[in-house]
Design a protein around this motif. Structure first.
Motif, PDB file in Angstrom:
ATOM      1  N   LEU A   1       9.914  -4.647 -10.124  1.00 16.53           N
ATOM      2  CA  LEU A   1       9.229  -4.016 -11.405  1.00 16.53           C
ATOM      3  C   LEU A   1       6.941  -4.000 -11.102  1.00 16.53           C
ATOM      4  O   LEU A   1       6.872  -3.362 -11.767  1.00 16.53           O
ATOM      5  N   TYR A   2       6.982  -5.489 -10.428  1.00 17.93           N
ATOM      6  CA  TYR A   2       5.889  -5.289 -10.317  1.00 17.93           C
ATOM      7  C   TYR A   2       5.244  -4.360  -9.378  1.00 17.93           C
ATOM      8  O   TYR A   2       3.792  -3.647  -9.426  1.00 17.93           O
ATOM      9  N   LEU A   3       5.497  -4.212  -8.902  1.00 18.64           N
ATOM     10  CA  LEU A   3       5.209  -2.688  -7.336  1.00 18.64           C
ATOM     11  C   LEU A   3       5.445  -1.111  -8.511  1.00 18.64           C
ATOM     12  O   LEU A   3       4.754  -0.743  -8.312  1.00 18.64           O
ATOM     13  N   LEU A   4       6.746  -0.899  -9.617  1.00 21.37           N
ATOM     14  CA  LEU A   4       6.113   0.127 -10.433  1.00 21.37           C
ATOM     15  C   LEU A   4       4.669   0.099 -11.350  1.00 21.37           C
ATOM     16  O   LEU A   4       4.377   0.937 -11.195  1.00 21.37           O
ATOM     17  N   ILE A   5       4.779  -0.940 -11.351  1.00 19.72           N
ATOM     18  CA  ILE A   5       3.646  -1.772 -12.667  1.00 19.72           C
ATOM     19  C   ILE A   5       2.375  -0.895 -12.014  1.00 19.72           C
ATOM     20  O   ILE A   5       1.184  -0.487 -11.821  1.00 19.72           O
ATOM     21  N   SER A   6       2.449  -1.191 -10.416  1.00 18.19           N
ATOM     22  CA  SER A   6       1.317  -1.233  -9.609  1.00 18.19           C
ATOM     23  C   SER A   6       1.171  -0.137  -9.388  1.00 18.19           C
ATOM     24  O   SER A   6       0.158   1.038  -9.262  1.00 18.19           O
ATOM     25  N   GLY A   7       2.361   0.693  -9.184  1.00 15.69           N
ATOM     26  CA  GLY A   7       2.016   2.323  -8.640  1.00 15.69           C
ATOM     27  C   GLY A   7       1.960   2.625  -9.633  1.00 15.69           C
ATOM     28  O   GLY A   7       1.226   4.003  -9.912  1.00 15.69           O
ATOM     29  N   ALA A   8       3.102   2.950 -10.801  1.00 12.15           N
ATOM     30  CA  ALA A   8       3.015   4.659 -11.521  1.00 12.15           C
ATOM     31  C   ALA A   8       1.493   3.766 -12.720  1.00 12.15           C
ATOM     32  O   ALA A   8       1.223   4.953 -13.137  1.00 12.15           O
TER      33      ALA A   8
ATOM     34  N   ALA B   1       4.125  13.194  -9.651  1.00 12.78           N
ATOM     35  CA  ALA B   1       4.831  14.891  -9.960  1.00 12.78           C
ATOM     36  C   ALA B   1       6.097  14.694 -10.921  1.00 12.78           C
ATOM     37  O   ALA B   1       6.043  15.899 -11.203  1.00 12.78           O
ATOM     38  N   ALA B   2       6.137  14.165 -11.648  1.00 13.79           N
ATOM     39  CA  ALA B   2       8.086  13.820 -12.023  1.00 13.79           C
ATOM     40  C   ALA B   2       7.020  14.377 -14.052  1.00 13.79           C
ATOM     41  O   ALA B   2       7.405  15.179 -14.168  1.00 13.79           O
ATOM     42  N   LEU B   3       6.243  13.619 -13.827  1.00 11.64           N
ATOM     43  CA  LEU B   3       5.118  13.956 -15.525  1.00 11.64           C
ATOM     44  C   LEU B   3       4.995  15.454 -15.316  1.00 11.64           C
ATOM     45  O   LEU B   3       4.682  16.255 -16.145  1.00 11.64           O
ATOM     46  N   ALA B   4       3.753  15.863 -13.755  1.00  7.80           N
ATOM     47  CA  ALA B   4       3.769  17.536 -14.014  1.00  7.80           C
ATOM     48  C   ALA B   4       4.845  18.424 -14.408  1.00  7.80           C
ATOM     49  O   ALA B   4       4.936  19.153 -14.950  1.00  7.80           O
ATOM     50  N   ALA B   5       5.634  17.938 -13.587  1.00  5.91           N
ATOM     51  CA  ALA B   5       7.494  18.880 -13.757  1.00  5.91           C
ATOM     52  C   ALA B   5       7.540  18.249 -15.490  1.00  5.91           C
ATOM     53  O   ALA B   5       8.107  20.521 -15.791  1.00  5.91           O
ATOM     54  N   LEU B   6       7.758  17.118 -15.911  1.00 10.66           N
ATOM     55  CA  LEU B   6       8.045  17.391 -17.866  1.00 10.66           C
ATOM     56  C   LEU B   6       6.859  18.428 -18.813  1.00 10.66           C
ATOM     57  O   LEU B   6       7.411  18.713 -19.685  1.00 10.66           O
ATOM     58  N   LEU B   7       6.391  17.991 -17.882  1.00 10.07           N
ATOM     59  CA  LEU B   7       4.735  18.477 -18.472  1.00 10.07           C
ATOM     60  C   LEU B   7       3.938  20.340 -18.397  1.00 10.07           C
ATOM     61  O   LEU B   7       3.950  20.639 -19.023  1.00 10.07           O
TER      62      LEU B   7
ATOM     63  N   VAL C   1       0.582  -1.342   0.047  1.00 11.24           N
ATOM     64  CA  VAL C   1      -0.233   0.083  -0.170  1.00 11.24           C
ATOM     65  C   VAL C   1       0.901   1.588  -0.132  1.00 11.24           C
ATOM     66  O   VAL C   1       0.417   1.905  -0.775  1.00 11.24           O
ATOM     67  N   SER C   2       1.634   1.158   0.961  1.00 12.36           N
ATOM     68  CA  SER C   2       2.068   2.890   0.698  1.00 12.36           C
ATOM     69  C   SER C   2       3.415   2.670  -0.039  1.00 12.36           C
ATOM     70  O   SER C   2       3.138   4.190  -0.390  1.00 12.36           O
ATOM     71  N   LEU C   3       3.960   1.649  -0.088  1.00  9.95           N
ATOM     72  CA  LEU C   3       5.376   2.456  -1.721  1.00  9.95           C
ATOM     73  C   LEU C   3       4.090   2.460  -2.809  1.00  9.95           C
ATOM     74  O   LEU C   3       4.945   3.257  -3.537  1.00  9.95           O
ATOM     75  N   ARG C   4       4.207   1.457  -3.195  1.00  7.36           N
ATOM     76  CA  ARG C   4       2.646   1.603  -4.394  1.00  7.36           C
ATOM     77  C   ARG C   4       1.854   3.203  -4.358  1.00  7.36           C
ATOM     78  O   ARG C   4       2.186   4.014  -5.422  1.00  7.36           O
ATOM     79  N   ALA C   5       1.142   3.434  -3.225  1.00  6.06           N
ATOM     80  CA  ALA C   5       0.741   5.039  -3.445  1.00  6.06           C
ATOM     81  C   ALA C   5       2.060   6.066  -3.235  1.00  6.06           C
ATOM     82  O   ALA C   5       1.865   7.221  -4.083  1.00  6.06           O
ATOM     83  N   LEU C   6       3.267   5.840  -2.568  1.00  8.90           N
ATOM     84  CA  LEU C   6       4.333   6.691  -3.194  1.00  8.90           C
ATOM     85  C   LEU C   6       5.178   6.873  -4.162  1.00  8.90           C
ATOM     86  O   LEU C   6       5.262   7.838  -5.219  1.00  8.90           O
ATOM     87  N   ILE C   7       4.600   5.704  -5.118  1.00  6.48           N
ATOM     88  CA  ILE C   7       5.253   5.538  -6.336  1.00  6.48           C
ATOM     89  C   ILE C   7       4.325   6.470  -7.084  1.00  6.48           C
ATOM     90  O   ILE C   7       4.636   6.870  -8.019  1.00  6.48           O
ATOM     91  N   ALA C   8       3.308   6.045  -7.423  1.00  7.58           N
ATOM     92  CA  ALA C   8       2.409   6.695  -7.946  1.00  7.58           C
ATOM     93  C   ALA C   8       2.257   8.181  -7.882  1.00  7.58           C
ATOM     94  O   ALA C   8       2.074   8.538  -9.160  1.00  7.58           O
ATOM     95  N   SER C   9       2.700   8.805  -6.614  1.00 12.66           N
ATOM     96  CA  SER C   9       2.214  10.350  -6.423  1.00 12.66           C
ATOM     97  C   SER C   9       3.908  10.522  -7.099  1.00 12.66           C
ATOM     98  O   SER C   9       3.767  11.731  -7.420  1.00 12.66           O
ATOM     99  N   GLY C  10       4.622  10.034  -6.569  1.00 15.16           N
ATOM    100  CA  GLY C  10       6.083  10.417  -7.431  1.00 15.16           C
ATOM    101  C   GLY C  10       6.082  10.597  -9.096  1.00 15.16           C
ATOM    102  O   GLY C  10       6.926  11.283  -9.628  1.00 15.16           O
ATOM    103  N   THR C  11       5.490   9.148  -9.822  1.00 14.96           N
ATOM    104  CA  THR C  11       5.003   9.533 -11.173  1.00 14.96           C
ATOM    105  C   THR C  11       5.013  10.863 -11.944  1.00 14.96           C
ATOM    106  O   THR C  11       4.960  11.495 -12.519  1.00 14.96           O
TER     107      THR C  11
END
Length: 294
Positions: free
Chosen positions: A211-218, A48-54, A36-46
């Motif tokens: 990899l599965y965690l990244l797919i789950s979060g991002a 935030a990074a895309l928002a900065a790029l765009l 739960v925690s790592l998935r949520a933080l990866i989702a938020s970080g993803t």
């Protein structure tokens, strides 16, 4: 429903339906809290990074309180319920509880005065629940302590998701979905992070686990929830969250194809009933025209 809303609806159904398969692998590697925690933080970080790029500004500070509420309910509450329960009660029972979210959403939305329950919508929700019972059924296993705890967690997760969706519809309507999604996942990840002290990651994860965690979060969190909160803003919480009916159908098909779960004729009929219920809830069926008196 506009074509882009229907496309988003179907993408959510497919992505979240496959998420049950990914969830089991992530929970096995990282534990239910880490999932739960790592998935949520990866989702938020993803996001935030895309928002900065765009060049998309994320103004989180003015929305701090509502984002904390949505993060604690729609993100943390729902994901804790699913991550804790699925390995204990199986994907079939977990899908049943996920599919009850629109029912709770309908009731909360009615109490808060956000949405009206039309006869057609009520019939659709009842058909959806009946179809879920036909589609998934109940496992032939002993009702032990683990099973009971898993059912309670799933029920609380479903209520949390329904509450958070209606709260977002009431307090975050009109806000940029990117901001809502990024802030909610950041709040949910930070709120659950201290629980890792109580339920730590069981062992050193392998490369495939990450990899599965990244797919789950991002993908299954960041991308899907941007679409989901956008749907909530445009078509309302109950209609948006009715996607869980189709998610259950997809999850059962995934179980049959990848987890060797049997799919009977009764289950296939249940899937058709679910689709009919969704069409009624979403207003996709043509309304009957009343005859004018001659």
């Amino acid at each position: 429903m506009q074509p882009r809303d229907l496309a988003a609806y179907m993408f959510l159904a497919i992505a979240w339906g496959f998420s049950f398969l990914v969830l089991l692998k992530v929970v096995h590697a990282f534990g239910w809290v880490g999932a739960v925690s790592l998935r949520a933080l990866i989702a938020s970080g993803t996001l935030a990074a895309l928002a900065a790029l765009l060049g998309r500004p994320l103004r989180l500070r003015p929305l701090l309180l509502p984002l904390l509420v949505v993060g604690a309910t729609t993100v943390a509450g729902q994901l804790i319920g699913m991550s804790y329960a699925t390995p204990r009660i199986g994907t079939a029972m977990a899908a049943i509880f996920v599919a009850t979210i629109p029912l709770f959403s309908m009731l909360i939305g009615r109490v808060w005065g956000l949405e009206k329950i039309t006869p057609q919508g009520l019939a659709g929700l009842l058909l959806g629940i009946a179809g879920i019972a036909m589609l998934v059924g109940f496992p032939a296993r002993a009702v032990d302590e683990d099973f009971i705890h898993g059912c309670i967690a799933s029920l609380l997760g479903a209520i949390s998701a329904a509450y958070g969706s209606n709260y977002a519809s009431l307090h975050l309507r009109g806000q940029v979905p990117w901001t809502v999604t990024c802030g909610a996942f950041l709040a949910g990840g930070l709120l659950t992070l201290p629980l890792l002290l109580v339920v730590p990651v069981p062992s050193m994860p392998q490369a495939g686990d990450w990899l599965y965690l990244l797919i789950s979060g991002a993908v299954m969190s960041a991308t899907t929830y941007v679409l989901y909160f956008g749907l909530v803003a445009r078509i309302g919480a109950t209609r948006a969250i009715s996607v869980e009916f189709v998610v259950t159908l997809v999850a059962v098909l995934v179980g049959a194809l990848f987890l060797n779960e049997a799919l009977s004729l009764l289950q296939a009929a249940g899937g058709l009933v679910i689709l009919l219920g969704c069409m009624l809830v979403l207003g996709l069926l043509p309304a009957r025209k009343r005859r004018l008196p001659s």
